[in-house]
Design a protein around this motif. Structure first.
Motif, mmCIF file in Angstrom:
data_model
loop_
_atom_site.group_PDB
_atom_site.id
_atom_site.type_symbol
_atom_site.label_atom_id
_atom_site.label_comp_id
_atom_site.label_asym_id
_atom_site.label_seq_id
_atom_site.Cartn_x
_atom_site.Cartn_y
_atom_site.Cartn_z
ATOM 1 N N THR A 175 4.870 22.280 -112.718
ATOM 2 C CA THR A 175 3.551 22.048 -113.312
ATOM 3 C C THR A 175 2.438 22.191 -112.281
ATOM 4 O O THR A 175 1.431 22.872 -112.517
ATOM 5 N N GLU A 176 2.613 21.579 -111.121
ATOM 6 C CA GLU A 176 1.552 21.602 -110.114
ATOM 7 C C GLU A 176 1.260 23.022 -109.624
ATOM 8 O O GLU A 176 0.112 23.385 -109.367
ATOM 9 N N ASP A 177 2.317 23.846 -109.533
ATOM 10 C CA ASP A 177 2.113 25.228 -109.089
ATOM 11 C C ASP A 177 1.375 26.043 -110.148
ATOM 12 O O ASP A 177 0.529 26.889 -109.822
ATOM 13 N N ARG A 205 7.677 13.517 -114.714
ATOM 14 C CA ARG A 205 7.551 14.491 -113.630
ATOM 15 C C ARG A 205 6.436 15.482 -113.928
ATOM 16 O O ARG A 205 5.686 15.877 -113.021
ATOM 17 N N ILE A 206 6.298 15.883 -115.179
ATOM 18 C CA ILE A 206 5.189 16.760 -115.572
ATOM 19 C C ILE A 206 3.861 16.073 -115.285
ATOM 20 O O ILE A 206 2.929 16.678 -114.729
ATOM 21 N N ALA A 207 3.767 14.800 -115.659
ATOM 22 C CA ALA A 207 2.522 14.056 -115.443
ATOM 23 C C ALA A 207 2.196 13.938 -113.954
ATOM 24 O O ALA A 207 1.030 14.072 -113.549
ATOM 25 N N ARG A 208 3.214 13.697 -113.129
ATOM 26 C CA ARG A 208 2.969 13.606 -111.687
ATOM 27 C C ARG A 208 2.492 14.941 -111.126
ATOM 28 O O ARG A 208 1.599 14.983 -110.267
ATOM 29 N N GLY A 209 3.069 16.026 -111.601
ATOM 30 C CA GLY A 209 2.632 17.342 -111.137
ATOM 31 C C GLY A 209 1.198 17.631 -111.530
ATOM 32 O O GLY A 209 0.424 18.185 -110.737
#
Length: 249
Positions: A175-177, A205-209
């Motif tokens: 997500t972050e990328d 994990r999506i939310a953290r990204g």
């Protein structure tokens, strides 16, 4: 002569995260409200109870004959192709079972994703200048990953600045990328739409990204959205239709 509708058995993955089962039950309750009179049961593949074999065994003991099993999944990956069929092969022989298709892809789900984005604060007037990350849980099944990529490609044509797929596991990008890529493309804002049904480890994990890459908007998971319930009933109706035709209904 009228015949009783097949019992709908919704099969969820299950999770150690209590939010997962709570969300599944909320969705099933919405389905029951949308179609009064339809019997809907819930079974889990892992972690939660009742298990799918327990639900099917109970139905058989009651004398139920016809069942539609619906995988509560957004893509046709390993659980739909292998896990659930393996469980159904061990079901009581008196049951006539049809396995419905998974929920996605569906235009209704895209509508639900957009509504979640607007609920999270995205201004519809800013759609054309907003880059969108379609963030899924991820799968080792190439077919499932290809479906996510196809949805992102098609969604781009509905007015977004750009749309990129992302995966919380198994595949790349994360997500972050994807958020950073959309920034580099020049999108004024970036929003993240989790293409997942219920909270849990991978949605977190999506939310953290999204937070790490400073996305402007993070939508909630699909959850018990009315659009999801409608898709669920569409899949149920499609699965039961051959049986109804055979009965002359």
């Amino acid at each position: 002569m009228r015949h009783p509708s097949p019992v709908l058995v919704v099969v969820a993955h299950g999770s150690r995260d209590a939010r997962h089962a709570a969300t599944v039950h909320a969705l099933v309750e919405r389905v029951r409200r949308m179609r009064p009179g339809l019997r809907v049961e819930t079974g889990f593949l892992d972690f939660n109870v009742p298990s799918v074999p327990a639900v099917l065994g109970s139905l058989a003991a009651e004398g139920v004959r016809d069942v539609v099993v619906l995988p509560l999944l957004l893509t046709r990956a390993f659980h739909a192709k292998a896990d659930i069929p393996a469980v159904l092969r061990e079901a009581p022989p008196r049951l006539r079972i049809r396995q419905a298709e998974v929920l996605g892809p569906s235009p209704l789900l895209i509508g639900a994703l957009e509504r979640r984005l607007y609920e999270a604060g995205l201004d519809p007037a800013e759609k054309s200048s907003t880059g969108l990350v379609l963030a899924s849980a991820g799968s080792t099944d190439p077919e499932a990953s290809a479906v996510i990529a196809d949805i992102a490609r098609e969604w781009r044509h509905t007015g977004w600045c750009a749309v990129r797929p992302a995966f919380a596991s198994a595949s790349l990008p994360r997500t972050e990328d994807a958020v950073r890529e959309l920034r580099a493309l020049g999108c004024a804002r970036v929003a993240v739409a989790p293409y997942v049904l219920a909270p849990g480890f991978l949605p977190d994990r999506i939310a953290r990204g999204a937070a790490e890459a400073r996305a402007d908007v993070l939508a909630e998971v699909l959850g018990p959205a009315p659009e999801v319930a409608r898709v669920l009933l569409e899949r149920y109706d499609a699965a039961r239709r051959p049986a109804l035709t055979a009965l002359g209904a």
